[in-house]
Each structure stands twice: as structure tokens, then as C-alpha cells.
Write an enzyme that holds these catalytic residues in place. Structure first.
Site, PDB file in Angstrom:
ATOM      1  CG  ASN A  66      -1.959  -2.494  -3.932  1.00 51.37           C
ATOM      2  OD1 ASN A  66      -2.323  -3.370  -4.726  1.00 51.37           O
ATOM      3  ND2 ASN A  66      -0.919  -2.643  -3.130  1.00 51.37           N
ATOM      4  CE  LYS A  82      -2.144  -4.071   0.039  1.00 54.41           C
ATOM      5  NZ  LYS A  82      -1.704  -4.038   1.428  1.00 54.41           N
ATOM      6  CG  HIS A 114       3.248  -3.175  -2.072  1.00 55.55           C
ATOM      7  ND1 HIS A 114       3.152  -4.012  -0.989  1.00 55.55           N
ATOM      8  CD2 HIS A 114       2.312  -2.214  -1.904  1.00 55.55           C
ATOM      9  CE1 HIS A 114       2.170  -3.567  -0.197  1.00 55.55           C
ATOM     10  NE2 HIS A 114       1.652  -2.486  -0.730  1.00 55.55           N
ATOM     11  CD  GLU A 141       1.039  -6.355   0.954  1.00 61.68           C
ATOM     12  OE1 GLU A 141       0.549  -6.537  -0.171  1.00 61.68           O
ATOM     13  OE2 GLU A 141       0.453  -5.714   1.860  1.00 61.68           O
ATOM     14  CD  GLU A 163       2.030   1.469   0.413  1.00 56.95           C
ATOM     15  OE1 GLU A 163       0.866   1.826   0.253  1.00 56.95           O
ATOM     16  OE2 GLU A 163       2.421   0.312   0.191  1.00 56.95           O
ATOM     17  N   GLY A 223      -2.288  -2.532   6.544  1.00 55.73           N
ATOM     18  CA  GLY A 223      -3.239  -3.568   6.910  1.00 55.73           C
ATOM     19  C   GLY A 223      -3.399  -3.756   8.406  1.00 55.73           C
ATOM     20  CB  SER A 255      -4.218   1.878   8.147  1.00 58.89           C
ATOM     21  OG  SER A 255      -3.808   0.549   8.402  1.00 58.89           O
TER      22      SER A 255
END
Ligand code: 13P
Length: 249
Positions: free
Chosen positions: A9, A11, A95, A97, A167, A173, A213
Site C-alpha cells: 500500500n 498510500k 483502511h 487512515e 491492521e 507506521g 510495520s
């Protein structure tokens, strides 16, 4: 046996030129990698470049989001058919985010899944708990709600065309990856939810990716878990060498 999937991904990273450069370096590294499906979720603006660069390879291209309507006055949005039109085969949905920063709800996720399936795009649906939720022992409850609301109204046949990604938000991250045991435990729980809602063989065949990660040095341990069927890789998918080593775990 579930075929593994290693998905990247990107992003909000990479211009067209950086996309072409990535594929030049990445393709030779995975040319003979037939042990898994390889997917890269690129920004909308470079999907055309990514599809073109991946042509004739074993790499499929995904979008990172989509809108559920087929067309209309929806300024700034991208329809499922537009993604198919440029050669996407997958799309991320839900996702964390998008959930945290852009107000994505389970109800929207549900509509997006159905819209993706209607044009034969494979949705990679992301679920996962936040740190406060894990610390409050709410992980299973949060996952269950995301699962039940996200997949509401799907037939077992439709569900069989979905890929899930677990996730945990605290691992994204942060360099703080879930231990293989934590990932394995939640994946097993998710497979149980799939069994309760959709039965077999759907639950047994469901591929559940871990994301958060993932790096070349922790992929093996994660993949050794019985219920971990692949990875959704953020930061480490931006570099051809590191993503190549993850694919070739
Ligand atoms: P990182 O691999 O950078 O933690 O990102 C994970 C992720 O969000 C993939 O969708």
C-alpha cells in the site's frame, strides 16, 4: 491450502516517474516468485502508469479506495468501473487512515464492498483496533462490529470473493509490529467470525492478511502463523529491494 498474498500500500507516495522506476527495479526481483499473489495499491494518479509498468508480469494493481456510485455528480470521487477501466483488479476498502482521517464508516465500507464486487474488483477490506481499544480489552468487540457491519447483507458467494486485512492501528507506521502470536490470535478470531456468518468453505478459504510495520526481518515469523495468509505492507513497499525481500519471504 490458501495461496498467500503479499500486497503493498503506497498510500500518498510516488509520482509517475517514481512509479516507473520502482517497477523497473522490482519486476526482476519477483519474476520467478510464484508462491504468492503480488498486489500493489497505488495512488489514483499513477494507476495507469502502474498497470502499464506491470503488464506481462505477475503483479496486480489495486486502488486504495473507491466510491460506491456508478457515476454522477460526485466531485472528486472515483467509481468502481473507472478503476476497472484503467486495469485495476483489486481495491483497498476501509483502511484505518480513511476511517480515522476521512470519516469512513462501516456502513460506507459495506456499500464500497458491494460496489467493488459488482464490477469484479476484489476488495481487500481492512479492519483493526486502536491502541486504547486493545488496552481496554475491546479488540474482539471492535473487530466483530467492523466485520458484522462491514459485511452485512453479503451472500456466502459474495463473501468468498473478499480478502481481509487485519491492521491493528497501533502497529501502522509505528515500527511496533504485532507479535506473530498476537496477529495469529486475532486472525483465528476473524476466521471464527467468518464461519459464524458465512459458514464453510468460505471461512476456511478466506485469506487474511496482516498489516502494520511488516518488514523484511519480521515477515517470516508472521507467515509462520497458521491463520496469517499474507501481508499488507505500507512503508516497506515503497522500496523495490525491501518489498522484494518481503515477497520472497
Ligand atoms: P506500515 O507498513 O507503514 O506500518 O503501514 C501498514 C499499512 O497501513 C498498510 O495498509
Amino acid at each position: 491450502v490458501r495461496r498467500p498474498i503479499i500486497a503493498g500500500n503506497w498510500k500518498m507516495y510516488k509520482t509517475a516517474r517514481e512509479t516507473v522506476e520502482f517497477f523497473e527495479q522490482f519486476k526482476p526481483l519477483v519474476k520467478i516468485s510464484h508462491h504468492c499473489d503480488i498486489v500493489i495499491a497505488a495512488p489514483f494518479t499513477v494507476l495507469v502508469d502502474a498497470v502499464k509498468a506491470a503488464e506481462g508480469s505477475n503483479i496486480a494493481i489495486a486502488a486504495q479506495d473507491l466510491f460506491w456510485e456508478a457515476e454522477g455528480a460526485y466531485t472528486g470521487e472515483i467509481s468502481p468501473l473507472m478503476l476497472v477501466d484503467v486495469g485495476c483488479r483489486y481495491t483497498l476498502v476501509g483502511h484505518s487512515e480513511r476511517r480515522q482521517l476521512f470519516g469512513e464508516t462501516n456502513q460506507n465500507v459495506n456499500k464500497k464492498i458491494k460496489a467493488a464486487l459488482s464490477v469484479n474488483l476484489t476488495p481487500i477490506v481492512c479492519i483493526g483496533e486502536m491502541l486504547e481499544e486493545r488496552e481496554a480489552n475491546q479488540t474482539q468487540k471492535v473487530i466483530q462490529t467492523q466485520f458484522l457491519e462491514g459485511f452485512a447483507g453479503l451472500t456466502a458467494q459474495a463473501f468468498s470473493r473478499i480478502i481481509l486485512a487485519y491492521e491493528p492501528v497501533w502497529a501502522i507506521g509505528t515500527g511496533r509490529t504485532a507479535t506473530p502470536e498476537i496477529a495469529g490470535e486475532v486472525h483465528e478470531y476473524i476466521r471464527g467470525l467468518a464461519d459464524a456468518s458465512f459458514g464453510q468453505p468460505g471461512a476456511r478459504n478466506l485469506r487474511i492478511l496482516y498489516g502494520g510495520s511488516v518488514k523484511p526481518d519480521n515477515i517470516k515469523g508472521l507467515m509462520a502463523q497458521a491463520h496469517v495468509d499474507g501481508a499488507l505492507v505500507g512503508g516497506a513497499s515503497l522500496n523495490a529491494d525491501s518489498f522484494g525481500s518481503i515477497v520472497n519471504f
